[in-house]
Design a protein around this motif. Structure first.
Motif, PDB file in Angstrom:
ATOM      1  N   ALA A  70      40.846 110.294  97.917  1.00  0.00           N
ATOM      2  CA  ALA A  70      39.399 110.429  97.789  1.00  0.00           C
ATOM      3  C   ALA A  70      38.993 111.902  97.860  1.00  0.00           C
ATOM      4  O   ALA A  70      39.607 112.695  98.585  1.00  0.00           O
ATOM      5  CB  ALA A  70      38.689 109.647  98.889  1.00  0.00           C
ATOM      6  N   ILE A  71      37.959 112.263  97.122  1.00  0.00           N
ATOM      7  CA  ILE A  71      37.439 113.632  97.125  1.00  0.00           C
ATOM      8  C   ILE A  71      36.528 113.813  98.329  1.00  0.00           C
ATOM      9  O   ILE A  71      35.544 113.083  98.494  1.00  0.00           O
ATOM     10  CB  ILE A  71      36.669 113.914  95.823  1.00  0.00           C
ATOM     11  CG1 ILE A  71      37.625 113.806  94.628  1.00  0.00           C
ATOM     12  CG2 ILE A  71      36.022 115.294  95.867  1.00  0.00           C
ATOM     13  CD1 ILE A  71      36.920 113.849  93.285  1.00  0.00           C
ATOM     14  N   THR A  72      36.845 114.784  99.173  1.00  0.00           N
ATOM     15  CA  THR A  72      36.064 115.003 100.386  1.00  0.00           C
ATOM     16  C   THR A  72      35.218 116.276 100.326  1.00  0.00           C
ATOM     17  O   THR A  72      34.378 116.495 101.200  1.00  0.00           O
ATOM     18  CB  THR A  72      36.995 115.079 101.605  1.00  0.00           C
ATOM     19  OG1 THR A  72      37.931 116.159 101.424  1.00  0.00           O
ATOM     20  CG2 THR A  72      37.765 113.773 101.775  1.00  0.00           C
ATOM     21  N   GLY A  73      35.436 117.110  99.346  1.00  0.00           N
ATOM     22  CA  GLY A  73      34.649 118.332  99.218  1.00  0.00           C
ATOM     23  C   GLY A  73      34.994 119.034  97.921  1.00  0.00           C
ATOM     24  O   GLY A  73      36.035 118.777  97.309  1.00  0.00           O
ATOM     25  N   TYR A  74      34.101 119.924  97.494  1.00  0.00           N
ATOM     26  CA  TYR A  74      34.340 120.670  96.261  1.00  0.00           C
ATOM     27  C   TYR A  74      33.412 121.879  96.212  1.00  0.00           C
ATOM     28  O   TYR A  74      32.403 121.941  96.933  1.00  0.00           O
ATOM     29  CB  TYR A  74      34.133 119.782  95.026  1.00  0.00           C
ATOM     30  CG  TYR A  74      32.796 119.070  94.977  1.00  0.00           C
ATOM     31  CD1 TYR A  74      31.645 119.705  94.487  1.00  0.00           C
ATOM     32  CD2 TYR A  74      32.681 117.764  95.442  1.00  0.00           C
ATOM     33  CE1 TYR A  74      30.437 119.052  94.447  1.00  0.00           C
ATOM     34  CE2 TYR A  74      31.471 117.094  95.409  1.00  0.00           C
ATOM     35  CZ  TYR A  74      30.345 117.744  94.905  1.00  0.00           C
ATOM     36  OH  TYR A  74      29.123 117.092  94.877  1.00  0.00           O
ATOM     37  N   GLY A  75      33.753 122.821  95.351  1.00  0.00           N
ATOM     38  CA  GLY A  75      32.907 124.001  95.180  1.00  0.00           C
ATOM     39  C   GLY A  75      33.465 124.892  94.089  1.00  0.00           C
ATOM     40  O   GLY A  75      34.577 124.686  93.598  1.00  0.00           O
ATOM     41  N   HIS A  76      32.686 125.876  93.693  1.00  0.00           N
ATOM     42  CA  HIS A  76      33.176 126.817  92.680  1.00  0.00           C
ATOM     43  C   HIS A  76      32.610 128.201  92.928  1.00  0.00           C
ATOM     44  O   HIS A  76      31.598 128.385  93.594  1.00  0.00           O
ATOM     45  CB  HIS A  76      32.869 126.329  91.255  1.00  0.00           C
ATOM     46  CG  HIS A  76      31.430 126.079  90.951  1.00  0.00           C
ATOM     47  ND1 HIS A  76      31.006 125.566  89.755  1.00  0.00           N
ATOM     48  CD2 HIS A  76      30.307 126.254  91.670  1.00  0.00           C
ATOM     49  CE1 HIS A  76      29.703 125.439  89.747  1.00  0.00           C
ATOM     50  NE2 HIS A  76      29.255 125.853  90.907  1.00  0.00           N
ATOM     51  N   THR A  77      33.340 129.194  92.377  1.00  0.00           N
ATOM     52  CA  THR A  77      32.972 130.590  92.511  1.00  0.00           C
ATOM     53  C   THR A  77      33.124 131.247  91.145  1.00  0.00           C
ATOM     54  O   THR A  77      33.434 130.604  90.148  1.00  0.00           O
ATOM     55  CB  THR A  77      33.880 131.305  93.530  1.00  0.00           C
ATOM     56  OG1 THR A  77      35.237 131.227  93.075  1.00  0.00           O
ATOM     57  CG2 THR A  77      33.765 130.675  94.904  1.00  0.00           C
ATOM     58  N   GLY A  78      32.958 132.554  91.127  1.00  0.00           N
ATOM     59  CA  GLY A  78      33.091 133.290  89.875  1.00  0.00           C
ATOM     60  C   GLY A  78      31.739 133.781  89.393  1.00  0.00           C
ATOM     61  O   GLY A  78      30.775 133.877  90.161  1.00  0.00           O
ATOM     62  N   GLY A  79      31.668 134.068  88.109  1.00  0.00           N
ATOM     63  CA  GLY A  79      30.425 134.565  87.547  1.00  0.00           C
ATOM     64  C   GLY A  79      30.677 135.457  86.349  1.00  0.00           C
ATOM     65  O   GLY A  79      31.782 135.509  85.796  1.00  0.00           O
TER      66      GLY A  79
END
Length: 334
Positions: A70-79
């Protein structure tokens, strides 16, 4: 467990990509075309400081997955990273800071075993670009908008799917994977359409994001040969073809090589499509090495520009190596 990946686009102006009167500043050395970036991604800050690209878009993301999948967290960076523009006239030079637009990052989309991330970056050069345009006010002084939209899908099983989902019609956009390898490129640079249309609301910051025509990457040998053709002693002849026209036909005689500068060509053998070619592809060598006849038909799927050169500009051993990888009719499914 954390799953991570990234995708990066680098945008640059290839040789001969600017047509008509707007070519004059490039011909006079006031502005400049860009050398193709390397096939392995370097440090973007260093590339920008060395004026190796016009702008870049880097999207990095992660998901956390528990023992049950199961997915418990996520995020992204960059730009985004956009360079300045320097115009030179004689010994004088003026540098214009770019206008960078806010990065667009919609909320990630979460599905069954995956998360999709999306990011758009871009802006415009600060240098003036007076020109007629296709709608009111019918004249623009500021430069058109450039952008790329990248999409990255992370799966709980560790797979990652990345693509360039949208892009401005100009300049050229190259896509690098998480390992820094060049994996795809935009197939068309439409300077005329871009300069006439891509201003105001006609961008992702308004109400439009043009889909990107993405093509496969040429081989390292083709990249080397293309540099030889374009920067050798004898300048090649540049030919343009509209959509649907043939560059050459199977069975006819030929004694010239070509370098595809822009657009997409379909390769047909006995009337059957067996491959497609994108910018950077070099071809025509088999007629020179074999019996002098073309072994396939090349038809323009889009408007194309090709540089045509004589065989004497390329070492015969290199032609033989190139031909060894171009026997597409032998690899095509029956």
């Amino acid at each position: 467990m954390r799953r991570t990946s990234s995708v990066t686009s680098v945008s640059w102006i290839p040789s001969e990509a600017v047509p008509g009167p707007m070519r004059l500043p490039f011909s006079l050395g006031v502005s400049h075309y860009d050398d193709p970036p390397p096939s392995e991604l370097g440090d973007l800050q260093d590339w920008r400081d060395a004026d190796r690209f016009r702008f870049a878009n880097r999207l990095a993301a992660w998901i956390d997955v528990d023992d049950g999948g199961a997915i418990t967290g996520y995020g992204h960076t960059g730009g985004g990273l956009i360079g300045s523009t320097t115009l030179r006239l004689g010994r004088s030079a003026a540098t214009f800071a770019a206008v960078s637009y806010p990065d667009l990052r919609p909320d990630p989309e979460v599905g069954d075993g995956w998360v999709r991330f999306r990011q758009t970056v871009g802006g415009r050069t600060g240098a003036p670009m007076p020109r007629p345009v296709s709608r009111a006010p019918f004249v623009q002084l500021s430069a058109p908008t450039v952008w790329t939209t990248l999409e990255l899908v992370l799966h709980t099983d560790g797979r990652a799917d990345a693509r360039m989902a949208g892009a401005s019609p100009f300049p050229r956009h190259w896509v690098y994977d998480d390992g820094g390898a060049l994996v795809a490129k935009s197939g068309i640079t439409d300077f005329a359409g871009w300069s006439a249309v891509c201003f105001g609301d006609h961008s992702p910051w308004g109400d439009v994001d043009s889909p990107a025509l993405v093509t496969a990457v040429e081989t390292e040998l083709e990249r080397t040969l293309s540099a030889t053709l374009m920067r050798g002693g004898e300048k090649p002849w540049v030919r343009t073809l509209p959509e649907g026209d043939e560059l050459f036909r199977q069975g006819e005689r030929g004694d010239e090589l070509f370098l595809l500068l822009d657009g997409v060509l379909d390769v047909l053998v006995d009337g059957r499509p067996v491959a497609e070619l994108g910018p950077g592809a070099v071809g025509g060598e088999r007629a020179l090495l074999e019996d002098g006849r073309r072994t396939s038909t090349l038809r323009a799927r889009t408007p194309v520009r090709v540089a045509v050169a004589g065989a004497a500009q390329i070492d015969r051993a290199a032609l033989a190596e190139l031909a060894g990888g171009h026997r597409r009719e032998e690899r095509a499914a029956p």
